[in-house]
Design a protein around this motif. Structure first.
Motif, PDB file in Angstrom:
ATOM      1  N   GLU A 247      -5.803  56.435  51.760  1.00 32.38           N
ATOM      2  CA  GLU A 247      -4.368  56.759  50.978  1.00 32.38           C
ATOM      3  C   GLU A 247      -4.949  56.297  49.707  1.00 32.38           C
ATOM      4  N   ILE A 248      -4.516  54.784  49.577  1.00 33.20           N
ATOM      5  CA  ILE A 248      -4.991  54.313  47.618  1.00 33.20           C
ATOM      6  C   ILE A 248      -5.993  54.926  47.052  1.00 33.20           C
ATOM      7  N   ASP A 249      -7.178  55.890  47.735  1.00 33.30           N
ATOM      8  CA  ASP A 249      -7.350  56.165  46.579  1.00 33.30           C
ATOM      9  C   ASP A 249      -6.998  58.031  46.290  1.00 33.30           C
ATOM     10  N   LYS A 250      -5.836  58.375  47.003  1.00 31.55           N
ATOM     11  CA  LYS A 250      -5.939  59.643  46.836  1.00 31.55           C
ATOM     12  C   LYS A 250      -4.670  59.586  45.408  1.00 31.55           C
ATOM     13  N   LEU A 251      -3.931  58.519  45.398  1.00 33.43           N
ATOM     14  CA  LEU A 251      -2.803  58.253  45.352  1.00 33.43           C
ATOM     15  C   LEU A 251      -3.474  57.533  43.663  1.00 33.43           C
ATOM     16  N   LYS A 252      -4.729  56.753  43.444  1.00 25.78           N
ATOM     17  CA  LYS A 252      -5.758  56.487  42.176  1.00 25.78           C
ATOM     18  C   LYS A 252      -5.867  57.560  41.276  1.00 25.78           C
ATOM     19  N   LYS A 253      -6.193  58.849  42.565  1.00 24.22           N
ATOM     20  CA  LYS A 253      -6.660  60.092  41.685  1.00 24.22           C
ATOM     21  C   LYS A 253      -5.749  60.675  41.106  1.00 24.22           C
ATOM     22  N   LEU A 254      -4.249  60.532  41.624  1.00 25.47           N
ATOM     23  CA  LEU A 254      -3.404  60.980  41.188  1.00 25.47           C
ATOM     24  C   LEU A 254      -2.804  60.340  40.166  1.00 25.47           C
ATOM     25  N   GLU A 255      -2.631  59.181  40.164  1.00 28.60           N
ATOM     26  CA  GLU A 255      -2.371  58.811  38.703  1.00 28.60           C
ATOM     27  C   GLU A 255      -2.731  59.280  37.579  1.00 28.60           C
ATOM     28  N   ALA A 256      -4.223  59.342  37.655  1.00 23.90           N
ATOM     29  CA  ALA A 256      -5.356  59.941  37.187  1.00 23.90           C
ATOM     30  C   ALA A 256      -4.771  61.215  36.476  1.00 23.90           C
ATOM     31  N   TYR A 257      -4.424  62.259  37.478  1.00 28.57           N
ATOM     32  CA  TYR A 257      -4.218  63.493  37.060  1.00 28.57           C
ATOM     33  C   TYR A 257      -3.215  63.568  36.212  1.00 28.57           C
ATOM     34  N   ARG A 258      -1.852  62.679  36.648  1.00 31.69           N
ATOM     35  CA  ARG A 258      -0.762  62.147  36.259  1.00 31.69           C
ATOM     36  C   ARG A 258      -0.859  61.862  33.983  1.00 31.69           C
ATOM     37  N   ARG A 259      -1.674  60.840  34.491  1.00 29.30           N
ATOM     38  CA  ARG A 259      -1.639  60.288  33.197  1.00 29.30           C
ATOM     39  C   ARG A 259      -2.618  61.352  32.199  1.00 29.30           C
ATOM     40  N   GLU A 260      -3.441  61.670  32.694  1.00 36.25           N
ATOM     41  CA  GLU A 260      -4.401  63.401  31.613  1.00 36.25           C
ATOM     42  C   GLU A 260      -3.253  64.562  31.514  1.00 36.25           C
ATOM     43  N   PHE A 261      -2.371  64.520  32.997  1.00 32.36           N
ATOM     44  CA  PHE A 261      -1.710  66.319  31.871  1.00 32.36           C
ATOM     45  C   PHE A 261      -0.619  65.285  31.547  1.00 32.36           C
ATOM     46  N   VAL A 262      -0.056  64.121  31.323  1.00 33.00           N
ATOM     47  CA  VAL A 262       1.269  63.612  30.437  1.00 33.00           C
ATOM     48  C   VAL A 262       0.455  63.908  29.039  1.00 33.00           C
ATOM     49  N   ALA A 263      -1.057  63.924  28.710  1.00 29.00           N
ATOM     50  CA  ALA A 263      -1.616  63.057  27.764  1.00 29.00           C
ATOM     51  C   ALA A 263      -1.629  64.418  27.080  1.00 29.00           C
TER      52      ALA A 263
END
Ligand SMILES: Nc1ncnc2c1ncn2[C@@H]1O[C@H](COP(=O)(O)OP(=O)(O)OP(=O)(O)O)[C@@H](O)[C@H]1O
Ligand SMILES: [Mg+2]
Length: 356
Positions: free
Chosen positions: A110-126
């Motif tokens: 679960e934590i791995d999935k959340l980390k990936k989502l977080e990285a994806y979100r950060r990249e998306f905002v950038a």
């Protein structure tokens, strides 16, 4: 196999053995005394050890197990009651360990999935901020130049205003695309499916992009052996798919190239293929072109007003129609994109009858 009874039995037997051995050393002891001594030592040791294990250790372990069970039920709705029953298990310690290990590994996933989502979100905002910046800066530049005095020069005035308007148009297109994409991803767009003629849609899409094709002297053609191709889909969304694919086929084509739309009448579906004679996409990029903001050649795509959202919208729309898009390409020769749409039921039944 560890259980309170078994452990107590072994320890009590050992104590009994030593007691009897010790008593037998004394000269005055006979068998009766040995028997009584042995029995008393066995019974006392067994009862004491059994209660110590059962009430001090196993009871505590069961409490820990109950706590783990409660935590699991609280956090994992899809948790299925574990097959391991600690209370009735042969080895509660091992069961507890298994429970903890399985729980921790689930949490790690679960934590791995959340980390990936977080990285994806950060990249998306950038990415979004970067894409928004370009047209805003351009429009701002033109307007500031006009304010600085260019407004008095009639020739420059209209040129700059037109350029500012163009930048704002591309900003609008970008925001529209982003909105569509986020709605598609969150499931906020419901497909309004209906029956329509796919051949007519293809004609209409080509018509809308005729000017673009003419500018590059690109020839367009629809190959459809059967023109009565009624499909069941969302007309506007499929139009969006076709406009995206055809405009890509024009944008990434050579001068005086060709764009072909092929409509194949299959048993239960209609296969739509959009192919071009353009620059093609190399194998290393082909899997990534459906990602948001992904462009093979950033400078070239940007010059043509591309943001790299077109194909991700296409992919989402087709996924919502429970169909997939396929792509094949040869660098320097061309690319084709194809997908299938469900046909009208009567047509598929009629098709079957015809075959029979
Ligand atoms: N028919 C094609 N031939 C060659 N390359 C293509 C073709 N279609 C897409 N691509 C490549 O895939 C990338 C992603 O395409 P996509 O349609 O998502 O974005 P775009 O065309 O750059 O921008 P947008 O469609 O948002 O205006 C493009 O930048 C281009 O490099
Ligand atoms: Mg595109």
């Amino acid at each position: 196999v560890i259980s309170a009874k078994l452990v107590s039995f072994f320890i009590a037997t050992t104590i009994c053995f030593f007691t009897v051995a010790f008593l037998s050393l004394a000269k005055s002891t006979d068998t009766t005394i040995l028997l009584i001594g042995g029995s008393i030592s066995f019974a006392t040791a067994f009862i004491l050890i059994y209660y110590t294990f059962e009430f001090l250790i196993f009871r505590e372990i069961n409490k820990i197990y109950d706590v783990i069970g409660k935590v699991k039920k609280k956090h994992l709705r899809d948790f299925q009651a574990s097959a391991i029953d600690v209370k009735n298990s042969d080895n509660p310690l091992r069961s507890i360990k298994q429970e903890i290990v399985s729980y921790v590994s689930r949490k790690e996933l679960e934590i791995d999935k959340l980390k990936k989502l977080e990285a994806y979100r950060r990249e998306f905002v950038a990415d979004v901020s970067h894409e928004l910046k370009t047209p805003i800066f351009a429009a701002q530049g033109y307007i500031l130049t006009l304010l600085d005095g260019a407004v008095d020069d009639d020739k420059v005035k209209y040129k700059f205003l037109r350029k500012a308007a163009k930048s704002l148009n591309s900003l609008d297109a970008l925001v529209q695309d982003l909105l569509t994409l986020s709605q598609l991803e969150s499931g906020g767009i419901i497909m309004k499916k209906d029956y329509f003629n796919m051949y007519h849609l293809a004609l209409e899409a080509l018509d809308q992009l005729e000017d673009k094709a003419l500018k590059k002297q690109i020839k367009t053609e629809i190959i459809a052996p059967d023109k009565d191709l009624i499909v069941y889909a969302d007309y506007n969304r499929i139009m969006q798919v076709m406009l995206n694919l055809i405009s890509n086929a024009i944008k990434y084509n050579r001068e005086a190239g060709k764009v072909t739309i092929t409509l194949d009448n299959l048993e239960k579906t209609v296969r739509v293929t959009v192919s071009d004679t353009g620059i093609g996409i190399s194998a290393e990029h082909i899997d990534r072109i459906f990602e948001r903001f992904y462009r093979v050649d950033k400078s070239r795509s940007k010059k043509q007003g591309g943001t790299g959202l077109g194909l991700s919208i296409v992919k989402h729309i087709l996924e919502n129609h429970k169909t997939k898009i396929k792509v094949s390409s040869i660098v320097g020769e061309g690319t084709s994109f194809s997908f299938k749409l469900k046909k009208r039921k009567e047509d598929t039944e009629k098709g079957k009858e015809d075959e029979q």
